[in-house]
Design a protein around this motif. Structure first.
Motif, PDB file in Angstrom:
ATOM      1  N   SER A  92      25.484  14.103  42.519  1.00 52.57           N
ATOM      2  CA  SER A  92      25.429  15.422  43.151  1.00 52.57           C
ATOM      3  C   SER A  92      26.426  15.454  44.306  1.00 52.57           C
ATOM      4  N   HIS A  93      26.666  16.656  44.847  1.00 51.83           N
ATOM      5  CA  HIS A  93      27.566  16.748  45.999  1.00 51.83           C
ATOM      6  C   HIS A  93      26.801  16.777  47.314  1.00 51.83           C
ATOM      7  N   ILE A  94      25.581  16.231  47.301  1.00 50.48           N
ATOM      8  CA  ILE A  94      24.704  16.279  48.476  1.00 50.48           C
ATOM      9  C   ILE A  94      24.749  14.982  49.279  1.00 50.48           C
ATOM     10  N   ILE A  95      24.680  13.879  48.573  1.00 50.73           N
ATOM     11  CA  ILE A  95      24.689  12.570  49.237  1.00 50.73           C
ATOM     12  C   ILE A  95      25.250  11.547  48.256  1.00 50.73           C
ATOM     13  N   VAL A  96      25.996  10.572  48.790  1.00 53.18           N
ATOM     14  CA  VAL A  96      26.605   9.558  47.919  1.00 53.18           C
ATOM     15  C   VAL A  96      26.096   8.179  48.331  1.00 53.18           C
ATOM     16  N   THR A  97      25.687   7.399  47.332  1.00 53.78           N
ATOM     17  CA  THR A  97      25.285   6.014  47.549  1.00 53.78           C
ATOM     18  C   THR A  97      26.468   5.103  47.222  1.00 53.78           C
ATOM     19  N   PHE A  98      26.802   4.224  48.163  1.00 51.16           N
ATOM     20  CA  PHE A  98      27.888   3.265  47.939  1.00 51.16           C
ATOM     21  C   PHE A  98      27.328   1.849  47.881  1.00 51.16           C
ATOM     22  N   HIS A  99      27.967   1.011  47.055  1.00 48.59           N
ATOM     23  CA  HIS A  99      27.623  -0.408  47.048  1.00 48.59           C
ATOM     24  C   HIS A  99      28.072  -1.035  48.355  1.00 48.59           C
ATOM     25  N   GLY A 118      21.050  10.205  45.179  1.00 47.15           N
ATOM     26  CA  GLY A 118      21.942  11.373  45.113  1.00 47.15           C
ATOM     27  C   GLY A 118      22.018  11.939  43.706  1.00 47.15           C
ATOM     28  N   LEU A 119      21.005  11.622  42.910  1.00 50.55           N
ATOM     29  CA  LEU A 119      20.988  11.930  41.472  1.00 50.55           C
ATOM     30  C   LEU A 119      20.427  13.328  41.201  1.00 50.55           C
ATOM     31  N   LEU A 120      21.167  14.097  40.403  1.00 51.84           N
ATOM     32  CA  LEU A 120      20.731  15.446  40.056  1.00 51.84           C
ATOM     33  C   LEU A 120      20.023  15.421  38.698  1.00 51.84           C
ATOM     34  N   ASN A 121      18.787  15.897  38.663  1.00 48.65           N
ATOM     35  CA  ASN A 121      18.039  15.975  37.402  1.00 48.65           C
ATOM     36  C   ASN A 121      18.250  17.351  36.760  1.00 48.65           C
ATOM     37  N   PRO A 122      18.236  17.425  35.427  1.00 49.84           N
ATOM     38  CA  PRO A 122      18.533  18.691  34.731  1.00 49.84           C
ATOM     39  C   PRO A 122      17.336  19.643  34.764  1.00 49.84           C
ATOM     40  N   LEU A 123      17.221  20.383  35.853  1.00 48.04           N
ATOM     41  CA  LEU A 123      16.033  21.208  36.092  1.00 48.04           C
ATOM     42  C   LEU A 123      15.836  22.307  35.038  1.00 48.04           C
ATOM     43  N   ASP A 124      16.904  22.994  34.682  1.00 51.35           N
ATOM     44  CA  ASP A 124      16.748  24.124  33.759  1.00 51.35           C
ATOM     45  C   ASP A 124      16.174  23.678  32.414  1.00 51.35           C
ATOM     46  N   GLU A 125      16.680  22.575  31.886  1.00 55.09           N
ATOM     47  CA  GLU A 125      16.208  22.078  30.590  1.00 55.09           C
ATOM     48  C   GLU A 125      14.740  21.659  30.684  1.00 55.09           C
ATOM     49  N   ILE A 126      14.400  20.980  31.768  1.00 56.69           N
ATOM     50  CA  ILE A 126      13.017  20.514  31.938  1.00 56.69           C
ATOM     51  C   ILE A 126      12.086  21.716  32.107  1.00 56.69           C
ATOM     52  N   ALA A 127      12.542  22.719  32.856  1.00 54.29           N
ATOM     53  CA  ALA A 127      11.728  23.928  33.052  1.00 54.29           C
ATOM     54  C   ALA A 127      11.495  24.637  31.718  1.00 54.29           C
ATOM     55  N   ALA A 128      12.500  24.659  30.875  1.00 52.75           N
ATOM     56  CA  ALA A 128      12.361  25.322  29.573  1.00 52.75           C
ATOM     57  C   ALA A 128      11.328  24.607  28.702  1.00 52.75           C
ATOM     58  N   VAL A 129      11.342  23.284  28.736  1.00 51.68           N
ATOM     59  CA  VAL A 129      10.362  22.505  27.962  1.00 51.68           C
ATOM     60  C   VAL A 129       8.940  22.756  28.495  1.00 51.68           C
ATOM     61  N   VAL A 157       3.784  19.285  35.662  1.00 49.21           N
ATOM     62  CA  VAL A 157       4.897  18.358  35.876  1.00 49.21           C
ATOM     63  C   VAL A 157       5.338  18.509  37.327  1.00 49.21           C
ATOM     64  N   ALA A 158       5.509  17.371  37.998  1.00 53.60           N
ATOM     65  CA  ALA A 158       6.094  17.395  39.350  1.00 53.60           C
ATOM     66  C   ALA A 158       7.484  16.775  39.242  1.00 53.60           C
ATOM     67  N   GLN A 159       8.491  17.620  39.389  1.00 56.05           N
ATOM     68  CA  GLN A 159       9.874  17.180  39.168  1.00 56.05           C
ATOM     69  C   GLN A 159      10.674  17.229  40.465  1.00 56.05           C
ATOM     70  N   VAL A 160      11.271  16.103  40.831  1.00 54.44           N
ATOM     71  CA  VAL A 160      12.228  16.116  41.943  1.00 54.44           C
ATOM     72  C   VAL A 160      13.558  16.615  41.375  1.00 54.44           C
ATOM     73  N   HIS A 161      14.085  17.684  41.954  1.00 56.89           N
ATOM     74  CA  HIS A 161      15.331  18.258  41.431  1.00 56.89           C
ATOM     75  C   HIS A 161      16.502  17.320  41.726  1.00 56.89           C
ATOM     76  N   LEU A 162      16.650  17.017  43.010  1.00 60.26           N
ATOM     77  CA  LEU A 162      17.766  16.151  43.393  1.00 60.26           C
ATOM     78  C   LEU A 162      17.172  14.931  44.096  1.00 60.26           C
ATOM     79  N   GLU A 163      17.204  13.781  43.424  1.00 56.62           N
ATOM     80  CA  GLU A 163      16.629  12.549  43.985  1.00 56.62           C
ATOM     81  C   GLU A 163      17.566  12.049  45.075  1.00 56.62           C
ATOM     82  N   THR A 164      17.185  12.326  46.322  1.00 59.98           N
ATOM     83  CA  THR A 164      18.043  12.039  47.467  1.00 59.98           C
ATOM     84  C   THR A 164      18.217  10.538  47.688  1.00 59.98           C
ATOM     85  N   SER A 165      17.332   9.722  47.109  1.00 65.59           N
ATOM     86  CA  SER A 165      17.450   8.283  47.373  1.00 65.59           C
ATOM     87  C   SER A 165      18.723   7.705  46.766  1.00 65.59           C
TER      88      SER A 165
END
Ligand code: PLP
Length: 369
Positions: free
Chosen positions: A296-303, A145-156, A135-143
């Protein structure tokens, strides 16, 4: 700061501390023992940030983050493997393009830009497609600013015995990641994101026993992670010309990272920046794209406002004149722009940046924000 040296509200390159920039004011030879000890200390600190000491190794790679992602995929996945890529943005799409180029079969899990990957969906994909090995998982999709649940995916992944390669480019150092008993096999990031170094060096933190099996597998010479690792182990040197100034800047940035309190402190500062941004922009009438639960608190996308007076290029130029660099949107379906919360900036900088955006909106007569 003057308009000549603006504050970068972008997710890399980003605003660095003066000390980090000053660390680049001397030259280093690639054979120099002091430089090579510096590389090795940088790698040890990077491992420590994610608790990878012992079981994992850190292999640096010249180039931007993508070079390290391509090195990891090309070196760690056998050609008869098959990679699952949960896809919720541009960096996931980049992984798919790399796999296509390298000739590795992949299965994508299409998701909306605001829809995090889920352990359940990943598990369902394993059942549907038994060929999947990685599995190739992007943790935080910077495009977005979306945070993916890495721990749960790693456990699976661990439960189904699938190898997990994580693009942690824009989360490493700012979002907690703990490799101990995690199910993560490799983690990729770079110097010029949340570690606040200069751009130019990627790195892959990978399970030692896994990398040891990958001799001669990479289709690329320059991006052969196994070769880079074994050469460095043998000689203490980089295989090809090292980005010496970038390594020195990262050493200095890591010293500050540690002195400031490490990952928890970095997360706190970015969270404050993000709150100042969200509150200020909301007061101006802007709406953010992601629901709070996945923001996430990394980057914010605004309309972008619907008023035709809103032209991003004009807004960008005017805000730049005031000393701040904004970032264009990277979503395909809706018109957006982005503001990064990372870099050597604090909430006061963020409040001043929001005030500058407010002034520009008024100057340009933009309504319906
Ligand atoms: C920045 C980033 C990359 C790497 O991009 P480069 O342009 O090569 O630095 C990869 N993935 C994510 C999620 C990123 O944010």
């Amino acid at each position: 700061m003057s308009a000549a040296s603006p504050i970068l509200l972008t997710p890399g390159p980003l605003t660095t501390a003066a000390a980090t920039r000053e660390a680049m004011l001397r030259d280093w030879g690639s054979w120099d023992g002091e430089f090579n000890r510096m590389t090795s200390a940088v790698c040890a600190d990077l491992l420590g940030i994610v608790h990878g000491e012992g079981e994992y190794v850190c292999v640096p790679m010249q180039g931007s983050g993508t070079f390290a992602v391509e090195a990891a995929l090309g070196t760690l996945v056998p050609r008869d493997g098959c990679v699952l890529v949960p896809d919720n943005g541009a960096y996931c799409a980049r992984i798919i393009r790399i796999l296509e180029r390298v000739g590795i079969p992949c299965v994508t899990l299409p998701l909306a830009d605001d829809e995090p990957a889920s352990a359940a969906a990943v598990e369902a994909a394993f059942v549907d497609e038994p060929r999947i090995t990685h599995v190739a998982q992007v943790h935080l999709e910077t495009s977005a600013g979306l945070l993916n649940p890495l721990d749960e995916i790693a456990a699976v992944c661990a439960r189904h015995d699938k190898r997990l390669i994580v693009d942690a480019m824009s989360s490493f150092g700012a979002v907690p990641i703990d490799l101990r008993r995690s199910g993560i096999d490799a983690l990729v990031s770079a110097s010029g994101k949340c570690l606040e170094g200069a751009p130019g060096m990627g790195f892959v933190i990978v399970r030692r026993t896994l990398l040891a099996q990958c001799a001669g597998r990479s289709p690329s010479l320059a991006l052969d992670l196994h070769d880079q690792w074994t050469y460095m182990e043998k000689t203490t040197q980089w295989r090809f010309t090292p980005p010496t100034h970038v390594v020195a800047a990262l050493r200095c940035a890591l010293d500050q990272f540690i002195a400031q309190g490490g990952q928890p402190a970095r997360a706190l500062r970015y969270a404050r920046n993000c709150t100042a941004l969200l509150d200020g922009m909301k007061a101006l009438g802007f709406t953010s794209f992601l629901p709070p639960a996945v923001q996430s608190h990394i980057i914010v996308t605004f309309h972008a406002p619907r008023d035709p007076a809103w032209r991003f290029a004009d807004v960008y130029a005017a805000v730049r004149e005031a000393g701040y660099i904004l970032y264009p949107g990277k979503l395909t379906r809706v018109e957006t722009f982005r503001v990064g919360c990372i870099g050597a900036i604090d909430e006061e900088d963020m409040r001043r940046a929001v005030a500058a955006i407010g002034d520009v909106v008024e100057q340009l007569g933009i309504r319906g924000v």
